[in-house]
Design a protein around this motif. Structure first.
Motif, PDB file in Angstrom:
ATOM      1  N   ARG A 110      44.699   9.293   1.795  1.00 31.03           N
ATOM      2  CA  ARG A 110      45.259   8.256   0.928  1.00 31.03           C
ATOM      3  C   ARG A 110      45.160   6.893   1.599  1.00 31.03           C
ATOM      4  O   ARG A 110      44.865   5.894   0.957  1.00 31.03           O
ATOM      5  N   ILE A 111      45.408   6.842   2.896  1.00 30.00           N
ATOM      6  CA  ILE A 111      45.291   5.587   3.628  1.00 30.00           C
ATOM      7  C   ILE A 111      43.836   5.123   3.615  1.00 30.00           C
ATOM      8  O   ILE A 111      43.549   3.940   3.411  1.00 30.00           O
ATOM      9  N   LEU A 112      42.909   6.034   3.811  1.00 28.27           N
ATOM     10  CA  LEU A 112      41.495   5.696   3.816  1.00 28.27           C
ATOM     11  C   LEU A 112      41.038   5.209   2.443  1.00 28.27           C
ATOM     12  O   LEU A 112      40.319   4.211   2.331  1.00 28.27           O
ATOM     13  N   ASP A 113      41.474   5.878   1.380  1.00 28.93           N
ATOM     14  CA  ASP A 113      41.118   5.440   0.024  1.00 28.93           C
ATOM     15  C   ASP A 113      41.675   4.049  -0.263  1.00 28.93           C
ATOM     16  O   ASP A 113      40.989   3.205  -0.836  1.00 28.93           O
ATOM     17  N   GLY A 114      42.914   3.812   0.122  1.00 31.10           N
ATOM     18  CA  GLY A 114      43.515   2.496  -0.084  1.00 31.10           C
ATOM     19  C   GLY A 114      42.786   1.412   0.689  1.00 31.10           C
ATOM     20  O   GLY A 114      42.581   0.307   0.189  1.00 31.10           O
ATOM     21  N   THR A 115      42.377   1.742   1.909  1.00 36.96           N
ATOM     22  CA  THR A 115      41.638   0.782   2.729  1.00 36.96           C
ATOM     23  C   THR A 115      40.300   0.440   2.083  1.00 36.96           C
ATOM     24  O   THR A 115      39.883  -0.718   2.053  1.00 36.96           O
ATOM     25  N   TYR A 116      39.616   1.442   1.559  1.00 36.90           N
ATOM     26  CA  TYR A 116      38.338   1.200   0.876  1.00 36.90           C
ATOM     27  C   TYR A 116      38.533   0.309  -0.355  1.00 36.90           C
ATOM     28  O   TYR A 116      37.738  -0.591  -0.610  1.00 36.90           O
ATOM     29  N   ILE A 117      39.577   0.558  -1.129  1.00 36.50           N
ATOM     30  CA  ILE A 117      39.814  -0.215  -2.346  1.00 36.50           C
ATOM     31  C   ILE A 117      40.156  -1.664  -1.997  1.00 36.50           C
ATOM     32  O   ILE A 117      39.614  -2.604  -2.590  1.00 36.50           O
ATOM     33  N   ILE A 118      41.037  -1.854  -1.012  1.00 32.09           N
ATOM     34  CA  ILE A 118      41.412  -3.210  -0.617  1.00 32.09           C
ATOM     35  C   ILE A 118      40.212  -3.947  -0.023  1.00 32.09           C
ATOM     36  O   ILE A 118      39.986  -5.128  -0.309  1.00 32.09           O
ATOM     37  N   GLY A 119      39.431  -3.253   0.785  1.00 29.11           N
ATOM     38  CA  GLY A 119      38.238  -3.876   1.366  1.00 29.11           C
ATOM     39  C   GLY A 119      37.232  -4.281   0.306  1.00 29.11           C
ATOM     40  O   GLY A 119      36.647  -5.367   0.366  1.00 29.11           O
ATOM     41  N   ALA A 120      37.021  -3.421  -0.680  1.00 24.52           N
ATOM     42  CA  ALA A 120      36.088  -3.748  -1.764  1.00 24.52           C
ATOM     43  C   ALA A 120      36.596  -4.941  -2.569  1.00 24.52           C
ATOM     44  O   ALA A 120      35.815  -5.817  -2.959  1.00 24.52           O
ATOM     45  N   ALA A 121      37.911  -4.993  -2.811  1.00 23.70           N
ATOM     46  CA  ALA A 121      38.479  -6.121  -3.551  1.00 23.70           C
ATOM     47  C   ALA A 121      38.318  -7.415  -2.763  1.00 23.70           C
ATOM     48  O   ALA A 121      38.000  -8.469  -3.343  1.00 23.70           O
ATOM     49  N   MET A 122      38.493  -7.370  -1.452  1.00 25.13           N
ATOM     50  CA  MET A 122      38.337  -8.569  -0.629  1.00 25.13           C
ATOM     51  C   MET A 122      36.884  -9.050  -0.622  1.00 25.13           C
ATOM     52  O   MET A 122      36.625 -10.253  -0.708  1.00 25.13           O
ATOM     53  N   VAL A 123      35.953  -8.128  -0.534  1.00 28.77           N
ATOM     54  CA  VAL A 123      34.534  -8.503  -0.540  1.00 28.77           C
ATOM     55  C   VAL A 123      34.149  -9.108  -1.891  1.00 28.77           C
ATOM     56  O   VAL A 123      33.462 -10.131  -1.956  1.00 28.77           O
ATOM     57  N   LEU A 124      34.601  -8.508  -2.985  1.00 33.88           N
ATOM     58  CA  LEU A 124      34.286  -9.044  -4.309  1.00 33.88           C
ATOM     59  C   LEU A 124      34.911 -10.423  -4.512  1.00 33.88           C
ATOM     60  O   LEU A 124      34.284 -11.318  -5.088  1.00 33.88           O
ATOM     61  N   THR A 125      36.141 -10.606  -4.034  1.00 28.59           N
ATOM     62  CA  THR A 125      36.792 -11.903  -4.157  1.00 28.59           C
ATOM     63  C   THR A 125      36.035 -12.958  -3.359  1.00 28.59           C
ATOM     64  O   THR A 125      35.823 -14.078  -3.832  1.00 28.59           O
ATOM     65  N   ALA A 126      35.628 -12.599  -2.141  1.00 30.07           N
ATOM     66  CA  ALA A 126      34.885 -13.551  -1.311  1.00 30.07           C
ATOM     67  C   ALA A 126      33.546 -13.907  -1.951  1.00 30.07           C
ATOM     68  O   ALA A 126      33.116 -15.064  -1.911  1.00 30.07           O
ATOM     69  N   LEU A 127      32.892 -12.942  -2.553  1.00 30.16           N
ATOM     70  CA  LEU A 127      31.611 -13.221  -3.195  1.00 30.16           C
ATOM     71  C   LEU A 127      31.783 -14.085  -4.440  1.00 30.16           C
ATOM     72  O   LEU A 127      30.964 -14.957  -4.715  1.00 30.16           O
ATOM     73  N   CYS A 128      32.849 -13.836  -5.192  1.00 32.53           N
ATOM     74  CA  CYS A 128      33.061 -14.624  -6.412  1.00 32.53           C
ATOM     75  C   CYS A 128      33.489 -16.053  -6.098  1.00 32.53           C
ATOM     76  O   CYS A 128      33.153 -16.970  -6.840  1.00 32.53           O
ATOM     77  N   LEU A 129      34.247 -16.252  -5.025  1.00 33.41           N
ATOM     78  CA  LEU A 129      34.765 -17.580  -4.706  1.00 33.41           C
ATOM     79  C   LEU A 129      33.908 -18.343  -3.704  1.00 33.41           C
ATOM     80  O   LEU A 129      34.289 -19.421  -3.268  1.00 33.41           O
ATOM     81  N   SER A 130      32.784 -17.800  -3.331  1.00 34.21           N
ATOM     82  CA  SER A 130      31.932 -18.490  -2.360  1.00 34.21           C
ATOM     83  C   SER A 130      31.311 -19.722  -3.010  1.00 34.21           C
ATOM     84  O   SER A 130      31.024 -19.744  -4.204  1.00 34.21           O
ATOM     85  N   PRO A 131      31.110 -20.768  -2.219  1.00 36.03           N
ATOM     86  CA  PRO A 131      30.565 -22.005  -2.801  1.00 36.03           C
ATOM     87  C   PRO A 131      29.102 -21.835  -3.206  1.00 36.03           C
ATOM     88  O   PRO A 131      28.382 -21.007  -2.672  1.00 36.03           O
ATOM     89  N   ASP A 132      28.700 -22.656  -4.144  1.00 31.96           N
ATOM     90  CA  ASP A 132      27.324 -22.638  -4.624  1.00 31.96           C
ATOM     91  C   ASP A 132      26.481 -23.434  -3.631  1.00 31.96           C
ATOM     92  O   ASP A 132      26.632 -24.642  -3.510  1.00 31.96           O
ATOM     93  N   THR A 133      25.597 -22.763  -2.903  1.00 35.26           N
ATOM     94  CA  THR A 133      24.812 -23.419  -1.866  1.00 35.26           C
ATOM     95  C   THR A 133      23.330 -23.513  -2.227  1.00 35.26           C
ATOM     96  O   THR A 133      22.505 -23.696  -1.350  1.00 35.26           O
ATOM     97  N   ARG A 134      23.034 -23.403  -3.505  1.00 35.88           N
ATOM     98  CA  ARG A 134      21.638 -23.529  -3.908  1.00 35.88           C
ATOM     99  C   ARG A 134      21.196 -24.978  -3.825  1.00 35.88           C
ATOM    100  O   ARG A 134      21.976 -25.895  -4.077  1.00 35.88           O
ATOM    101  N   ILE A 135      19.955 -25.200  -3.483  1.00 30.87           N
ATOM    102  CA  ILE A 135      19.426 -26.558  -3.347  1.00 30.87           C
ATOM    103  C   ILE A 135      19.367 -27.249  -4.706  1.00 30.87           C
ATOM    104  O   ILE A 135      19.582 -28.459  -4.802  1.00 30.87           O
ATOM    105  N   SER A 136      19.135 -26.497  -5.755  1.00 32.25           N
ATOM    106  CA  SER A 136      19.038 -27.119  -7.086  1.00 32.25           C
ATOM    107  C   SER A 136      20.391 -27.664  -7.534  1.00 32.25           C
ATOM    108  O   SER A 136      20.452 -28.734  -8.153  1.00 32.25           O
TER     109      SER A 136
END
Length: 152
Positions: free
Chosen positions: A52-78
């Protein structure tokens, strides 16, 4: 005759060599491994304490990665070029800059916003209140003090 005997012995020795290295795939079947019999996500008969601890860790980690990807700044040259071009057009239209220099970024706060230096008046009177209103309030306060004196 000797030649035929030699040929027969050579061919017989080749057949023995080939027959010794040949693998025979017939006969009984091999046993099926247990991993092939397991059900996907079936788990074991009981849950371990850490699962249960491992499953919770995976879920929280996935949520953190998705949040970081969604909130990352737009660094495209265009997108940077579009912002820079719009800032230059706005500065040219407002008349702040007549001629643009190569290599200078104009989509910065010093070019876009006009900051006025802070004075002591701006620090103490940020909303630019009139001094006359303050004098009226002081007069009203004096009148209230007079009323209290009369009651005593």
């Amino acid at each position: 005759m000797l030649a035929t005997t030699v040929r027969r012995s050579i061919s017989a020795s080749r057949q023995r060599a080939v027959s010794n290295t040949r693998r025979w795939m017939g006969g009984g079947s091999q046993p099926e491994p247990q991993s092939m019999q397991a059900k996907l996500w079936g788990g074991g008969p009981h849950n371990e304490g850490y699962e249960r601890i491992l499953d919770g860790t995976y879920i929280i980690g996935a949520a953190m990665v998705l949040t970081a990807l969604c909130l990352s700044p737009d660094t495209r040259i265009s997108s940077w070029a579009a912002t820079e071009a719009q800032a230059r057009l706005d500065l040219k239209a407002s008349g702040k800059v007549e001629e643009f220099e190569f290599g200078t970024h104009y989509a910065t706060s010093e070019h876009v916003y006009s900051f006025e230096p802070l004075t002591s008046k701006a620090l103490y009177d940020p909303f630019d209140e009139d001094d006359e209103d303050d004098e009226d309030d002081e007069d009203d306060d004096d009148d209230d003090d007079d009323d209290e004196d009369e009651d005593e």
